[in-house]
Structure formats: C-alpha cells, structure tokens
Design an enzyme around this catalytic site. Structure first.
Site, short mmCIF file in Angstrom:
data_model
loop_
_atom_site.label_atom_id
_atom_site.label_comp_id
_atom_site.label_asym_id
_atom_site.label_seq_id
_atom_site.Cartn_x
_atom_site.Cartn_y
_atom_site.Cartn_z
N SER A 222 51.78 85.05 48.15
CA SER A 222 52.25 83.79 47.41
C SER A 222 52.15 82.64 48.34
O SER A 222 51.17 82.19 48.68
CB SER A 222 53.71 83.90 46.62
OG SER A 222 53.68 82.92 45.64
N ASP B 105 49.03 86.04 36.25
CA ASP B 105 49.45 85.18 37.11
C ASP B 105 48.94 84.02 36.96
O ASP B 105 47.74 83.73 36.95
CB ASP B 105 49.09 86.06 38.64
CG ASP B 105 49.81 85.11 39.49
OD1 ASP B 105 50.54 84.14 39.49
OD2 ASP B 105 49.60 85.56 40.97
N HIS C 230 52.36 88.08 39.24
CA HIS C 230 52.89 87.77 40.35
C HIS C 230 54.11 88.48 40.82
O HIS C 230 55.02 88.67 40.07
CB HIS C 230 53.00 86.20 40.13
CG HIS C 230 53.19 85.62 41.57
ND1 HIS C 230 52.23 85.01 42.16
CD2 HIS C 230 54.28 85.15 42.40
CE1 HIS C 230 52.35 84.32 43.35
NE2 HIS C 230 53.80 84.48 43.42
#
Length: 355
Positions: free
Chosen positions: A200, A294, A324
């Site tokens: 991320s 996501d 995610h």
C-alpha cells in the site's frame, strides 16, 4: 439469534481466537453469517471469510482504516493488530536496531532466517496510508517474508504524515537503502543483492525510492510492490466499484490525500507521491501484486502495463478473491497466509532469475 450473540461474545473475549474459529467454518456458513448481519454490499467473488470480517466490522459501526483523529487511528490500528496475534512465525534472529541515517536516527527491525549464512536483503516499508502503521503491525508479514523468500528483511519505521513532509519521509526510506548498501559486508548481504518492498503506502515509498535511486550506486536490484498506492490524481473504475464496505474506503483515500499531499501543498501529479507519473525507464525487476476488491487495483494494473512498455522485467499477480490489506490477515486467515507464503517464494525465484 443465539449464534450471533455467541459470536459477539467470542469477539469481545478474544478477537483473534474468534476470527480463527470463523475462518474454519464452511463457506456456506460464512455466507449465512454475512446475510444475517445484513451486509449491504454485493461482492460475490470476495473471500467469504473476509466478507464476514467486513460485515461484523460494519455491524459494530466501524468502517475503513483512518478516522479524523490520526493519533487515535494509530493507537487503534496497533491495538487491533495485537488483538489478532497468535504465536509469531519463528525466525532465527530478530533484532530491533536504530539506523544512524543522514536524515536522522530511525528505528528498524532486522530479520535473519539463517544468521550464519550470507543472504540477500529486502528493505520493507509498511503500509498504513502514510499516516498509521508500525514495525509491530507488519511484524508477522516480515517474518513470513524472511522465512519463505529465504532472505534478510529490514523493516524501516519511517516517520509518518501529517507531522512530516512527503519529501522527508521518502528521504528516510532512501537513506535506509543507502545505509544498507554501505553496510552490506557487516550485514552479510549476499553479493550486495538488495530489494525494496512495501504494501500500500509502503509500496508507494518503495517504488518512489527505486525511481529516485536508479542511477545511484545503491540502486535496488528488485522491487516487491503489494497493492501499491501509485496515483493520487486519477480515479479509476476499481475506485468506484470497491470504495465502500471494505478495508480501504473512499473516506480513507480522501483523508490520506489531504494529510499526505494537500496539507503539504504537494501537487497530486508529483512523482514524489504519484510514481505512476515518474520516469519508468531502467527501473529494477518488479514483482507487483494487486487485489481485485480494492480501490487501488486499477492503478496497480496500469503501472504493471506501463513498466512492461518501458522494458522493465515484470511479474504481475492479481488475487481475485482478496481485498486491500490481506497480508495483515495471515494470523487469522489460512488463505491469506498461504498466499503470502506463495508470493514470498515466487518473488525470490523471480529475483534470482532476473538479478
């Protein structure tokens, strides 16, 4: 009704144990729990266990990762990850250290699965939207990565926004790479083989560092990018398809954009924060992971395509049934753990082939 009450009590007593119990239930039972909790979103391909977690969270009035109170969000994220913990994956040597970087003294955690052997090094930057996360929230992932990629891992506790400007955060991450290269002999890094990695926000930092250091002596040989944030400016179809009812929400993206970029008056197209607009030539071999469910899925897929167009050696995997943040679920989800082990082994093979 009694089942729901029992589940609630279990969750209150021990979230980790309750979640692991939930993970062992048949898919049909998990789906029935989701329906009983009136989960309002239709994600038929999403892992039914993850769907249960999202439905329970929603029922408890919790959504997303980051709230308006950033310090409180940090405390809650660390606390929630601790609640899920089980027995950590055993690694021969795990040591908390402080890196004396040009940008300042920076905490880090060094994992070595075979201290008497020379092994490659993976420098890892944790996720958390640039605002939350720590060495502890990603400790188990780093253990699994070290074990199954059979490599040293150096997890860097870089400073967070909004207290720090993106340029300072990136500089710390790049300095950690330079420091590792300078200390390759002391660390026993095999043939000075160093990769950068992150999930991320950490994936964003890893590839920004790779872009900035490409022509320097300490440039990384490879990068492992796990559902990376790459484009603050654009909103792709996956953003609108998966912006509600999952781990990372529209509200999260808005808060991160404000606290990481807009507060510091950084242009949303600046490669410092949006590497998708950066120079993609001569980047290291890249192993890129996305999750279908996501908001960041499409920008990861587009970046993979762009890297290929620029001649970068690339391996791209998309986990269809995941959302995610799934690398943080390995302590409660057998599927997530299996996938993290798989990607760690495959990354090492890919790296060996293209180093």
């Amino acid at each position: 009704m009694a089942g729901k009450q029992h589940l609630k009590k279990l969750a209150e007593k021990s979230q980790g144990s309750a979640a692991r119990l939930l993970d062992r239930l048949p898919k049909m039972v998990q789906e029935s729990i989701v329906r009983s909790l009136n989960y309002p979103y239709d994600y038929p391909e999403l892992d039914s266990f993850v769907k249960c977690l999202m439905a329970i969270q929603l029922k408890q009035g919790r959504t997303g990762l980051v709230g308006d109170d950033i310090p409180q969000s940090r405390i809650e994220f660390d606390h929630n990850m601790r609640l899920l913990q089980a027995k950590p994956t055993k690694i021969a040597q795990v040591e908390d250290i402080h890196l004396p970087l040009q940008s300042g003294m920076t905490p880090a955690r060094h994992y070595h699965p075979a201290p008497k052997k020379k092994l490659p090094l993976i420098i890892f930057y944790h996720g958390g939207g640039f605002l939350i996360g720590s060495l502890d929230t990603h400790d188990e992932y780093c253990r699994l990565l070290a074990k199954h990629a059979h490599a040293q891992v150096l997890s860097v506790d870089y400073p967070l926004a909004p207290e720090h400007h993106p340029s300072h955060m990136v500089q710390v991450c790049e300095d950690a790479l330079a420091w590792s290269h300078q200390h390759a002999k002391q660390l026993g890094i095999l043939k000075k083989r160093i990769a950068v990695a992150g999930d991320s926000a950490g994936g964003n930092l890893a590839t920004v560092v790779a872009q900035r250091s490409r022509d320097k002596v300490y440039a990384p040989q490879a990068q492992l990018l796990i559902y990376p944030a790459l484009d603050f400016k654009s909103r792709h179809p996956s953003y609108y398809s998966y912006k509600d009812g999952l781990v990372l929400t529209d509200d999260d993206i808005q808060r991160v954009t404000y606290h990481y970029a807009e507060r510091h008056q950084v242009d949303l197209e600046d490669p410092l924060i949006s590497p998708i607009y950066g120079n993609l030539k001569n980047l290291p071999s890249t192993y890129l992971i996305t999750a279908k469910h996501d908001v960041l899925h499409d920008e990861g897929k587009i970046y993979a395509h762009q890297l290929r167009q620029h001649g970068v050696k690339l391996h791209y995997d998309n986990y269809e049934e995941q959302t995610h943040g799934f690398i943080n679920l390995t302590v409660i989800s057998k599927r997530a753990k299996k996938q993290v082990i798989e990607m760690s082994k495959k990354f090492r093979k890919f790296w060996d082939k293209h180093s």
